[in-house]
Write an enzyme that holds these catalytic residues in place. Sequence first.
Site, PDB file in Angstrom:
ATOM      1  N   ALA A 137       0.769  -1.233   0.000  1.00 32.88           N
ATOM      2  CA  ALA A 137       0.000   0.000   0.000  1.00 32.88           C
ATOM      3  C   ALA A 137       0.808   1.296   0.000  1.00 32.88           C
ATOM      4  O   ALA A 137       0.287   2.331  -0.401  1.00 32.88           O
ATOM      5  CB  ALA A 137      -0.946   0.009   1.197  1.00 32.88           C
TER       6      ALA A 137
ATOM      7  N   PRO B 249       2.796   4.583  -0.689  1.00 36.67           N
ATOM      8  CA  PRO B 249       2.561   5.491   0.443  1.00 36.67           C
ATOM      9  C   PRO B 249       1.102   5.641   0.854  1.00 36.67           C
ATOM     10  O   PRO B 249       0.793   6.438   1.726  1.00 36.67           O
ATOM     11  CB  PRO B 249       3.114   6.818  -0.077  1.00 36.67           C
ATOM     12  CG  PRO B 249       2.843   6.771  -1.544  1.00 36.67           C
ATOM     13  CD  PRO B 249       3.047   5.327  -1.949  1.00 36.67           C
ATOM     14  N   GLY B 250       0.203   4.923   0.181  1.00 39.59           N
ATOM     15  CA  GLY B 250      -1.187   4.917   0.620  1.00 39.59           C
ATOM     16  C   GLY B 250      -2.174   5.602  -0.298  1.00 39.59           C
ATOM     17  O   GLY B 250      -3.342   5.754   0.062  1.00 39.59           O
ATOM     18  N   GLY B 251      -1.765   6.001  -1.476  1.00 44.66           N
ATOM     19  CA  GLY B 251      -2.653   6.710  -2.391  1.00 44.66           C
ATOM     20  C   GLY B 251      -3.899   5.931  -2.756  1.00 44.66           C
ATOM     21  O   GLY B 251      -5.016   6.456  -2.729  1.00 44.66           O
TER      22      GLY B 251
ATOM     23  N   ASP C 148       2.233  -3.161   4.297  1.00 42.39           N
ATOM     24  CA  ASP C 148       3.448  -3.146   3.488  1.00 42.39           C
ATOM     25  C   ASP C 148       4.543  -3.824   4.290  1.00 42.39           C
ATOM     26  O   ASP C 148       4.358  -4.187   5.453  1.00 42.39           O
ATOM     27  CB  ASP C 148       3.830  -1.735   3.064  1.00 42.39           C
ATOM     28  CG  ASP C 148       4.370  -1.722   1.636  1.00 42.39           C
ATOM     29  OD1 ASP C 148       5.321  -2.487   1.360  1.00 42.39           O
ATOM     30  OD2 ASP C 148       3.846  -0.980   0.801  1.00 42.39           O
TER      31      ASP C 148
ATOM     32  N   CYS D 284       3.080  -0.088 -12.273  1.00 40.38           N
ATOM     33  CA  CYS D 284       3.446   1.193 -12.892  1.00 40.38           C
ATOM     34  C   CYS D 284       4.509   0.959 -13.962  1.00 40.38           C
ATOM     35  O   CYS D 284       5.484   1.697 -14.061  1.00 40.38           O
ATOM     36  CB  CYS D 284       3.928   2.196 -11.849  1.00 40.38           C
ATOM     37  SG  CYS D 284       5.344   1.646 -10.873  1.00 40.38           S
TER      38      CYS D 284
END
Length: 466
Positions: free
Chosen positions: A281, A283-285, A304, A402
């Site tokens: 997760a 940084p949590g976006g 994480d 990504c």
Amino acid sequence: MSKEQSVQMNKKNVRALALDIILQVMDDGRYCDRVLHRTLDRESSLTKQERSFLTRLVEGTVERCIQLDYILNQFSKIPVKKMKPVVRGILRMAVYQFFFLDNVPDSAACNEAVKLVNKRHLQGLRGFVNGVLRSILRGRDSIRYPDKSDFLSYASIKYSMPEWIVEYLMEEYNESQVESILRGFIEKNHGVTVRCNLHLKNPAGDPDQAVSEIRHSLEQQGVQVDAGILFPYALRIDNFDRLPELAAFREGRLQVQDESSMVVGAVSGIHPGQEVLDVCAAPGGKSLHAADLLENSGAVFACDVSESKVRLIQENMERAGVEHCELYRQNARILRKDWLDSVDVLIADLPCSGLGVIGGKCDIKYHTEREDIEELVSLQRDILCVVSRYVRPGGVLLYSTCTITKEENIDNVEWIRETLPFEPVSIEEDLPEKLRGDTGEKGYIQILPKDGIDGFFVAKFQRKGI
């Protein structure tokens, strides 16, 4: 001292800081964003203009390094690879200023480079540095670049991309498409993309007013604000110093997140009352996007692998006022039996080669090798074998990366279909209009870098056995 002289004096000190960062990144293998952020935090006395100059000089020099070395090798008798690291770094910075920073006089860039040589106690190389830079300034119009008929060399130098990445892209796309992808990287908007929370920390309680209120708050602080490309709740912001100084950020009304990453939440089908698990997760976006879609009901579970990453998620959750959230330090490859068949939606945004975010992470192309892709695919499948078991029958698995590699994306979609008890679910109707008409009906979308948006991949599956 005139204002212009004062600005140049300040830039002298900034160039020394930039050199230290570039050496750590290009010679010691450190990550650019981390070193740069630590430096900016430490050098709190820098003005907004100085911080901006430092950031652009560092990121630009790192991003354009292959092209800069190509230019230097045409004017230096000593190949770049054989130069002392400090001299190499100084020359790269100066040449970047010559060609890409119009607001810096060539004479200033050259003179300050020579002074940096002195400051590093390399006076014996002062003449060499000065001579190379003066030669480049005299001969800049005669620089010979590879012809487009040699597309590999042409693309590698023009877009400052390692040849193996260009070769890889050429296996999947035609030359026009490859150049479009590379251009998308190099032309990445250097502002910041944020997602506005529509439900979290919304004083008016009206989601339809949230974006306009947030935009107004930002503009009141002098921030340049532009609408996003894909989503009405996305904004692009620029002309600010530190993010924590923005009231809308401190108040938890927005979260830094690229628009391509927002696609995960957009196609998830998350609705109030559900339980959502984000297994990688930080940084949590995406976890925060899920919490916003849940309207602070149900529950978000985020985990994480390290304490530092979990703390980062926690900071963002607390800032946004997420009430129904549980955070865990958890290795995604290790099964937790108490989570079996338990969640409605599982977000698996897994470790990958990161080739989709080269435009925003200028050094990632130097840290990744082609051989890494096979190892990453193995890791991704190991994780999927474990975390897919947490999805209840009829629940949803969202797989994302990504990157833009076939092995990590399309091939993994087929592997999930053949190996795990999941079937693809169409995402066509939930995609923003600009992404429709491609593969959404098949349950996945490969987003290529363009218009300042990162490359990204998202696939949606439903667990069988309802």
